[in-house]
Structure formats: structure tokens, C-alpha cells
Write a protein that holds these residues in place. Structure first.
Motif, short mmCIF file in Angstrom:
data_model
loop_
_atom_site.label_atom_id
_atom_site.label_comp_id
_atom_site.label_asym_id
_atom_site.label_seq_id
_atom_site.Cartn_x
_atom_site.Cartn_y
_atom_site.Cartn_z
N THR A 247 3.60 -49.21 -53.49
CA THR A 247 4.75 -49.32 -54.39
C THR A 247 5.93 -48.56 -53.79
OG1 THR A 247 4.16 -47.33 -55.61
CG2 THR A 247 3.21 -49.40 -56.40
N LYS A 248 7.06 -48.56 -54.52
CA LYS A 248 8.23 -47.84 -54.03
C LYS A 248 7.96 -46.34 -53.94
CE LYS A 248 11.84 -50.98 -55.54
NZ LYS A 248 13.09 -51.11 -56.31
N VAL B 46 5.72 -41.46 -48.27
CA VAL B 46 4.47 -41.20 -47.56
C VAL B 46 4.37 -42.09 -46.32
CG1 VAL B 46 1.95 -41.29 -47.74
CG2 VAL B 46 3.33 -40.48 -49.68
N VAL B 47 4.74 -43.35 -46.46
CA VAL B 47 4.71 -44.28 -45.32
C VAL B 47 5.71 -43.82 -44.25
CG1 VAL B 47 5.20 -46.66 -44.62
CG2 VAL B 47 3.90 -46.21 -46.70
N TRP C 204 6.73 -41.26 -38.97
CA TRP C 204 7.36 -40.18 -38.22
C TRP C 204 6.30 -39.33 -37.51
CZ3 TRP C 204 6.87 -34.90 -38.40
CH2 TRP C 204 7.82 -34.18 -37.69
N LEU C 205 5.20 -39.02 -38.22
CA LEU C 205 4.12 -38.24 -37.65
C LEU C 205 3.48 -38.97 -36.47
CD1 LEU C 205 2.71 -35.53 -38.21
CD2 LEU C 205 1.04 -36.77 -39.56
N ASN C 206 3.27 -40.26 -36.58
CA ASN C 206 2.70 -41.04 -35.48
C ASN C 206 3.65 -41.12 -34.30
OD1 ASN C 206 0.28 -41.52 -36.79
ND2 ASN C 206 1.01 -43.43 -37.72
#
Length: 130
Positions: free
Chosen positions: A3-4, A9-10, A15-17
Motif C-alpha cells: 500500500t502507500k 519501507v520500499v 537505498w540499502l541495497n
């Protein structure tokens, strides 16, 4: 189904990856030991975490402190009046009344002091007894 609300989190995972290889770089910054637990008075402190910042609580705190000081001064003043008065100036009823009121003022100031500390500084909480 994302959801929005999951967008942050996405974005963080992307960014972390992209910049950290999918993991947080702890290196020698973390050895697995937890920091020492601060004392309960610091953990459950109400004054610096709330009272200082809340205008209502801060106003009540200052007013109750002023009332505590007024009660202490009144107590000392009444005892002083009884001590300074000459033998025949005050009747025994008046003397006992002044001493009784002075005692009540002193007890009230001590109770108020405890009340202020418990409600505005620190009140211990034990989950086992609640």
C-alpha cells in the motif's frame, strides 16, 4: 499487497541495497553487548521528558512549588508569633490554635512536596502489582 504506507519501507530497502549492499555496515562499532541499563529514576523521569516542555504541567509545577514554600513560611511565621508573644498577650486557645494551624501547614507542605515529586519528577511503576 503493498500500500502507500509501505512506500517508505520500499524506498529504504532500495537505498540499502544500492548503497550498503543490502546490509548495515556495523564493522567494529557493535560487539554484541548491550549498553548498561540506566537507573529507574532516569528511565521513568517525568520532569525532563514532559514537565519542562508541557506548558500546563510546567505552570502547575511552579504553582504547587510556590504553594509549598508559602505553607512552610506560614508554618514558621505562626510558630514565631507564638514564641515571640509575651505571656499574657495571646490566650491559650489562640496559642494552641496557631500551633495547630502551623503544624497542619507543615504537614501539608511535606505532603505537597511528596505529591510534586511523585507527579512531576518520578513515580516508580511495578508491572507485577498493577
Amino acid at each position: 499487497m503493498p500500500t502507500k504506507a509501505d512506500a517508505i519501507v520500499v524506498a529504504f530497502r532500495r537505498w540499502l541495497n544500492k548503497y550498503a549492499g543490502g546490509q548495515v555496515d556495523w564493522r567494529a562499532k557493535y560487539n554484541g553487548d548491550l549498553p548498561p541499563t540506566p537507573p529507574r529514576e532516569q528511565l521513568l523521569d517525568r520532569y525532563w521528558t514532559h514537565t519542562v516542555n508541557c506548558t500546563s504541567c510546567n505552570l502547575a509545577y511552579k504553582g504547587l512549588n510556590a504553594l509549598e514554600i508559602i505553607l512552610q513560611i506560614a508554618s514558621i511565621g505562626m510558630i514565631g508569633i507564638v514564641a515571640a508573644a509575651k505571656q499574657g498577650t495571646l490566650s491559650m486557645v489562640t496559642r494552641y490554635s496557631l500551633v495547630s494551624v502551623a503544624l497542619l501547614c507543615f504537614v501539608g507542605s511535606r505532603w505537597l512536596s511528596h505529591f510534586i515529586y511523585k507527579n512531576f519528577h518520578f513515580h516508580d511503576y511495578d508491572h507485577a502489582f498493577r
